[in-house]
Structure formats: C-alpha cells, structure tokens
Design an enzyme around this catalytic site. Structure first.
Site, PDB file in Angstrom:
ATOM      1  N   ASP A 153       0.869  -1.182   0.000  1.00 34.50           N
ATOM      2  CA  ASP A 153       0.000   0.000   0.000  1.00 34.50           C
ATOM      3  C   ASP A 153       0.902   1.228   0.000  1.00 34.50           C
ATOM      4  O   ASP A 153       2.007   1.187   0.562  1.00 34.50           O
ATOM      5  CB  ASP A 153      -0.877  -0.028   1.284  1.00 34.50           C
ATOM      6  CG  ASP A 153      -2.018   0.972   1.242  1.00 34.50           C
ATOM      7  OD1 ASP A 153      -1.757   2.172   0.989  1.00 34.50           O
ATOM      8  OD2 ASP A 153      -3.165   0.575   1.463  1.00 34.50           O
ATOM      9  N   ALA A 165      -0.742   0.841  12.881  1.00 31.06           N
ATOM     10  CA  ALA A 165      -0.339  -0.556  12.732  1.00 31.06           C
ATOM     11  C   ALA A 165      -0.499  -1.052  11.292  1.00 31.06           C
ATOM     12  O   ALA A 165       0.289  -1.870  10.815  1.00 31.06           O
ATOM     13  CB  ALA A 165      -1.175  -1.438  13.667  1.00 31.06           C
ATOM     14  N   TYR A 166      -1.536  -0.565  10.595  1.00 32.19           N
ATOM     15  CA  TYR A 166      -1.753  -1.001   9.210  1.00 32.19           C
ATOM     16  C   TYR A 166      -0.523  -0.647   8.358  1.00 32.19           C
ATOM     17  O   TYR A 166       0.020  -1.506   7.646  1.00 32.19           O
ATOM     18  CB  TYR A 166      -3.014  -0.330   8.646  1.00 32.19           C
ATOM     19  CG  TYR A 166      -3.241  -0.610   7.171  1.00 32.19           C
ATOM     20  CD1 TYR A 166      -3.855  -1.788   6.753  1.00 32.19           C
ATOM     21  CD2 TYR A 166      -2.834   0.307   6.191  1.00 32.19           C
ATOM     22  CE1 TYR A 166      -4.058  -2.057   5.405  1.00 32.19           C
ATOM     23  CE2 TYR A 166      -3.040   0.056   4.848  1.00 32.19           C
ATOM     24  CZ  TYR A 166      -3.641  -1.127   4.457  1.00 32.19           C
ATOM     25  OH  TYR A 166      -3.834  -1.387   3.111  1.00 32.19           O
ATOM     26  N   ALA A 167      -0.092   0.603   8.449  1.00 33.29           N
ATOM     27  CA  ALA A 167       1.065   1.025   7.652  1.00 33.29           C
ATOM     28  C   ALA A 167       2.332   0.281   8.067  1.00 33.29           C
ATOM     29  O   ALA A 167       3.116  -0.158   7.214  1.00 33.29           O
ATOM     30  CB  ALA A 167       1.267   2.541   7.790  1.00 33.29           C
ATOM     31  N   SER A 169       2.491  -2.660   9.292  1.00 31.53           N
ATOM     32  CA  SER A 169       2.411  -4.037   8.759  1.00 31.53           C
ATOM     33  C   SER A 169       2.771  -4.081   7.284  1.00 31.53           C
ATOM     34  O   SER A 169       3.379  -5.046   6.809  1.00 31.53           O
ATOM     35  CB  SER A 169       1.004  -4.615   8.985  1.00 31.53           C
ATOM     36  OG  SER A 169       0.047  -4.086   8.077  1.00 31.53           O
TER      37      SER A 169
END
Ligand SMILES: NC(=O)c1ccc[n+]([C@@H]2O[C@H](COP(=O)([O-])OP(=O)(O)OC[C@H]3O[C@@H](n4cnc5c(N)ncnc54)[C@H](OP(=O)(O)O)[C@@H]3O)[C@@H](O)[C@H]2O)c1
Length: 253
Positions: A153, A165-167, A169
């Site tokens: 992403d 946390a999304y970034a 990950s």
C-alpha cells in the site's frame, strides 16, 4: 492501469491459494484466476462469503475450487501445518499464493493507538503471511513455476500520520517480500513480489476514506491484469519487485 492481455489458458493446471478470497480484491482475484484456468483455494474467515465465491466459480463452469475456512487472527503454527498437509494430499504442489487478507485497524496517532488492536492488525497483516508462507514454501518448491504475491500500500512505502499498525504491517511486509525474494532467487523456480493495488472500490477503502464517493474509484475487477501477470508464467523473470496495479481514479460503473 497495468496493461496486460493474458492468454485464455494462462493459469491452466495451476493450483493457487488466495487469502481473504470472500470479498473485495481477494474475491475478484479468485474469480479471475479461476477464469484463466486455475484451481483456486479460497481461504478466509467468513464461510458464507467463501461459499458465494465458490458458487460463482462453479456456475461459470471454471475448475472446481476448494474452500479452506481459516481465521488468520487465531490460527497457530499447527493450523498452518495442517493446511500444508491437506494441500499436499490433495494437490501435491502449490503454484501460486496471494497474500491479500488484511484489516485496517484504526486511523489514529501512535500515541493513542489501542494496544490490543495493534497486536491484532500485526497478527493478521504480518504474522499470518509469514506463518502461511513458511508452511507452504516446501509445497511451492514442488511446482515448476511458482509465484508468491504480497499486497502492499502507498502508506507502507512512505510514513504518513495516523496510519498506525496497518502502515507498519505493510512496511514490514515489503521487507519480508524482499528478503524472501533474495533467499529464493537461486536454485528455486519460486518468485516473490508485491502488488500495490492503488485506490480500489472496496469496504476497506470506504472505511479509510468515508468522505470519498466510492463510485469515483475503480472496481477490483479492473486491476486484475497485474494479478494475472504476476501469477502466470509471463512474469517468471520478475522477482523482489513491488508493482502498482492502478494509478488513476477511473469510473467503472
Ligand atoms: N482497497 C484499496 O484501495 C487498497 C489499497 C491498497 C492496498 N489494499 C490492500 O488490498 C488487500 C485487500 O483489501 P480490500 O480493499 O479488498 O479489503 P476488504 O474488502 O476489507 O477485504 C479484506 C479481506 O480480508 C479478509 N480478512 C480480514 N481479516 C481476516 C482474518 N482474520 N482471517 C481471514 N481473512 C481475513 C476479509 O474477510 P471477511 O470479509 O470475512 O472479513 C476480506 O475477505 C489488503 O491487503 C489491503 O491492505 C487495498
């Protein structure tokens, strides 16, 4: 949009596992791989969604798929070994693995990030792809031309406030992809790459950007050329790369 016109039998005789295959981009990828001849293993946590994709594939007359229900949050190493053993018994090898499943978590400053949610996001988006890859590499080494695709992403390529946390990950996933690609480059027919989907009309996108009209975004089906290219034999020389599926806002009603 990535420009590629696959031959109709691109994925004939290939066995491909897709995580998060019941919805969004994973659903489109499973249908697309099946349309080009693959036997697709539909892995996900919501059985009703996987069954709906199974029915679509069967009704279209494609190769019979398989459903493998698995919640990547709670799965432990022995669950991944069981999966590998089942695939070995059923198919002897695995030609393709698409790591697609992920959750967004929340958009908030790191200072205020909920700790339980942090662990949950990293378990699903990072630890699960590691455990799944580790369990399935031996089976993929049995294939004559195999492809692992991770999903990246934009926010995992350049740090941006609040993506938490999304970034993190996605940054780590890119690193894992590069490490694996380097390790497997010699003496295997296994290549490892990442797809950055770009902006795509899914529930995750709508949750992340509630003010943006989803109709202005391309449908998951429109970004499939890159997924097919990286899964099929035409990309056999591509290894360790992150490719972007779509750069535009295109209306596809
Ligand atoms: N959409 C975009 O614009 C965009 C942009 C950049 C990157 N991406 C990436 O593209 C990938 C697909 O995203 P999407 O937009 O299609 O998201 P989505 O519509 O939210 O779909 C995510 C999929 O992952 C599955 N999943 C979530 N948690 C799981 C778990 N614990 N165990 C098993 N499966 C689980 C979901 O299953 P359920 O439906 O059963 O919950 C769903 O099938 C993700 O890796 C995402 O980070 C998307």
């Amino acid at each position: 949009m990535f420009d590629y016109t696959p031959p109709p039998t691109l994925l004939a005789d290939r066995v491909i596992l897709v995580t998060g295959a019941g919805f969004g981009i994973g659903r489109a990828a499973a249908l697309s791989f099946a349309a080009y001849g693959a036997t697709v293993i539909l892995l996900g946590r919501t059985i009703s969604k996987l069954e709906a994709v199974y029915d679509e594939i069967e009704q279209a007359g494609y190769q019979k798929p398989a459903i493998y229900p698995m919640n990547l949050e709670g799965a432990n190493p022995s669950d991944y070994e069981n999966l590998a053993n089942t695939l070995k018994t059923e198919f002897k090898r695995l030609d393709g693995l698409l790591h697609n499943a992920a959750i967004l978590g929340t958009l908030t400053p790191l200072e205020h990030y909920d700790i339980k949610l942090w662990y949950q996001v990293l378990q699903i988006n990072l630890n699960a792809p590691f455990l799944l890859t580790k369990a399935l590499i031996p089976l993929m080494k049995n294939a004559s031309d195999a492809s692992i695709i991770f999903t990246s992403d934009d926010v995992g390529l350049l740090g941006k406030a609040y993506w938490g946390a999304y970034a993190v990950s996605k940054f780590a996933t890119s690193g894992m992809m590069q490490i694996l690609a380097d390790e497997l480059e010699t003496n295997t027919a296994l290549r490892v790459n990442s797809i950055n989907p770009g902006k795509v009309r899914t529930s995750m996108r709508t949750t992340a950007y509630p003010a943006i009209d989803p109709k202005t975004l391309p449908l998951p089906e429109t970004i499939m050329p890159l997924y097919l290219y990286l899964m099929g034999p035409d990309s056999h020389l591509i290894n360790g790369q992150t490719l972007k599926a779509n750069d535009e806002n295109i209306i596809n009603n």
